[in-house]
Write a protein that holds these residues in place. Structure first.
Motif, PDB file in Angstrom:
ATOM      1  N   ILE A  84       0.860  -1.182   0.000  1.00  0.00           N
ATOM      2  CA  ILE A  84       0.000   0.000   0.000  1.00  0.00           C
ATOM      3  C   ILE A  84       0.896   1.231   0.000  1.00  0.00           C
ATOM      4  N   PRO A  85       0.873   2.030  -1.058  1.00  0.00           N
ATOM      5  CA  PRO A  85       1.751   3.211  -1.139  1.00  0.00           C
ATOM      6  C   PRO A  85       1.536   4.152   0.043  1.00  0.00           C
ATOM      7  N   MET A  86       2.609   4.525   0.698  1.00  0.00           N
ATOM      8  CA  MET A  86       2.499   5.389   1.869  1.00  0.00           C
ATOM      9  C   MET A  86       2.029   6.790   1.495  1.00  0.00           C
ATOM     10  N   GLU A  87       2.218   7.166   0.223  1.00  0.00           N
ATOM     11  CA  GLU A  87       1.785   8.500  -0.200  1.00  0.00           C
ATOM     12  C   GLU A  87       0.284   8.541  -0.499  1.00  0.00           C
ATOM     13  N   LYS A  88      -0.387   7.397  -0.321  1.00  0.00           N
ATOM     14  CA  LYS A  88      -1.830   7.340  -0.544  1.00  0.00           C
ATOM     15  C   LYS A  88      -2.536   6.817   0.710  1.00  0.00           C
ATOM     16  N   PRO A  89      -2.562   7.610   1.779  1.00  0.00           N
ATOM     17  CA  PRO A  89      -3.179   7.149   3.031  1.00  0.00           C
ATOM     18  C   PRO A  89      -4.667   6.835   2.889  1.00  0.00           C
ATOM     19  N   TRP A  90      -5.337   7.474   1.926  1.00  0.00           N
ATOM     20  CA  TRP A  90      -6.757   7.194   1.708  1.00  0.00           C
ATOM     21  C   TRP A  90      -6.971   5.750   1.263  1.00  0.00           C
ATOM     22  N   LEU A  91      -5.944   5.188   0.607  1.00  0.00           N
ATOM     23  CA  LEU A  91      -6.057   3.814   0.128  1.00  0.00           C
ATOM     24  C   LEU A  91      -6.106   2.834   1.297  1.00  0.00           C
ATOM     25  N   LEU A  92      -5.353   3.142   2.348  1.00  0.00           N
ATOM     26  CA  LEU A  92      -5.375   2.294   3.541  1.00  0.00           C
ATOM     27  C   LEU A  92      -6.776   2.286   4.153  1.00  0.00           C
ATOM     28  N   LYS A  93      -7.418   3.446   4.180  1.00  0.00           N
ATOM     29  CA  LYS A  93      -8.769   3.535   4.739  1.00  0.00           C
ATOM     30  C   LYS A  93      -9.761   2.748   3.889  1.00  0.00           C
ATOM     31  N   LEU A  94      -9.544   2.756   2.588  1.00  0.00           N
ATOM     32  CA  LEU A  94     -10.403   1.974   1.702  1.00  0.00           C
ATOM     33  C   LEU A  94     -10.225   0.481   1.966  1.00  0.00           C
ATOM     34  N   VAL A  95      -8.983   0.064   2.193  1.00  0.00           N
ATOM     35  CA  VAL A  95      -8.705  -1.341   2.506  1.00  0.00           C
ATOM     36  C   VAL A  95      -9.381  -1.733   3.819  1.00  0.00           C
ATOM     37  N   VAL A  96      -9.294  -0.861   4.820  1.00  0.00           N
ATOM     38  CA  VAL A  96      -9.911  -1.130   6.125  1.00  0.00           C
ATOM     39  C   VAL A  96     -11.423  -1.306   5.981  1.00  0.00           C
ATOM     40  N   ILE A  97     -12.063  -0.374   5.277  1.00  0.00           N
ATOM     41  CA  ILE A  97     -13.510  -0.451   5.081  1.00  0.00           C
ATOM     42  C   ILE A  97     -13.881  -1.731   4.338  1.00  0.00           C
TER      43      ILE A  97
END
Length: 274
Positions: A84-97
């Motif tokens: 998960i690219p660290m420059e895309k924190p929104w992507l982590l939230k999408l993964v969590v959801i």
């Protein structure tokens, strides 16, 4: 049919066509990829934030702990296989959801996407659906995760305990320890069976110290357990249990009523000596 963490390989509770041997043989397929903690895919800060977000949703939506546990299992397995690219924190939230959405579906728990939107990020159902498919692919559609829970009954049965009430109390305490253990990074490298055995041994030390030696020897005698790994896991587990008991009464829960998300995991880590 709702997925039962204690009965992962059977689609119907009344039809258990598998054996404990199959659980031992398959458990590694439901763990993070080997060397996950040492790989470039592993980001401690990302993991900390992700678990914190999952626990926040668990509290705010009053979810059963098994839903959060399953979501965290999916999260670890996915993060060990997909960077998960660290420059895309929104992507982590999408993964969590998406992990929470998948876990709630497996547990047949009513939970809409709107219920689990995370502050600062609003995702459409279609976007979450696409991420779910990506997660499913990375996990090779192995969603009936083999966790420590199905091993508890097996290990309890392997002991000489006769008192049904003591067996039940031991199982309940071990279950509580396992739910708490998913916050500990160090335990990620151990197999579910090893975690289950360690949790029971730790529980027995607290609940029936006079029988601790007998219980530990009986459980450790299982040919599917690695003695060295079991010993190390027990030490980590008992360290975690002692820390939890020492800090349980001092943990601040005021964040549950605030509007700003606060990391449950970060609060624990700050208090704990690593």
């Amino acid at each position: 049919m709702e997925f039962d963490l204690e009965d992962p390989l059977s689609c119907f509770k009344e039809q258990q066509a598998y054996t404990i041997t199959e659980l031992f043989a398959s458990e590694s397929d439901h763990m993070p990829a080997p060397n996950y903690l040492n790989s470039t895919h592993f980001r401690a800060s990302f993991r900390c934030e992700a678990i914190s977000l999952i626990l926040q949703v668990q509290f705010s939506c009053n979810l059963d702990p098994s839903v959060a546990y399953l979501a965290i299992n999916y999260l670890h397995r996915f993060m060990s296989r997909q960077e998960i690219p660290m420059e895309k924190p929104w992507l982590l939230k999408l993964v969590v959801i998406s992990c929470l959405s998948l876990a709630s579906k497996m547990k047949n728990t009513p939970l809409s996407i709107s219920d689990i939107q995370i502050e600062g990020c609003i995702f459409e159902s279609q976007t979450v659906g696409k991420m779910e498919l990506l997660i499913l692919g990375a996990l090779e559609w192995r969603m009936r995760s083999i966790t420590p829970f199905p091993f508890l009954h097996f290990f309890i049965s392997s002991t000489e305990l006769k008192d049904p009430s003591l067996k039940q109390v031991l199982k309940e305490q071990a279950t509580k320890i396992i739910f708490n253990a998913h916050n500990d990074i160090k335990l990620l490298e151990y197999k579910p069976s090893t975690i289950a055995a360690s949790a029971l041994i730790s529980a027995s030390r607290e609940l029936c110290p006079q029988q601790y030696t007998m219980l530990r020897a009986s459980i450790a005698a299982c040919e599917n357990l690695d003695e060295d790994s079991l010993t190390k896991c027990i030490d980590l587990m008992q360290e975690m249990v002692m820390w939890t008991e020492a800090n349980e009464s001092t943990i601040d829960t005021s964040f549950l009523s605030t509007e700003t998300p606060v990391s449950v995991l970060e609060r624990s880590i700050k208090r704990r000596r690593i």
